[in-house]
Write a protein that holds these residues in place. Structure first.
Motif: not given
Length: 55
Positions: A15, A18, A21-22
């Motif tokens: 998580y 993720v 990466s955002f």
């Protein structure tokens, strides 16, 4: 219990990946993401405390 801790830790790392990466793509992190991150952190902390007490 140890396997549960490992699974939650892997979920937390995935998580966080993720969310990183955002940020790298220039997007803003949604406010709900912080809530989920806090929930996963609280879950792993509670599991570690329960495991330590049970030993």
């Amino acid at each position: 219990m140890l396997y549960f801790l490992i699974v939650v830790a892997v979920l937390l790392l995935a998580y966080a990946g993720v969310l990183v990466s955002f940020v790298r793509k220039g997007r803003k992190i949604p406010p709900q993401a912080y809530l989920v991150l806090a929930l996963l952190n609280g879950l792993i902390l509670a599991a570690i405390l329960a495991w330590a007490v049970a030993r």
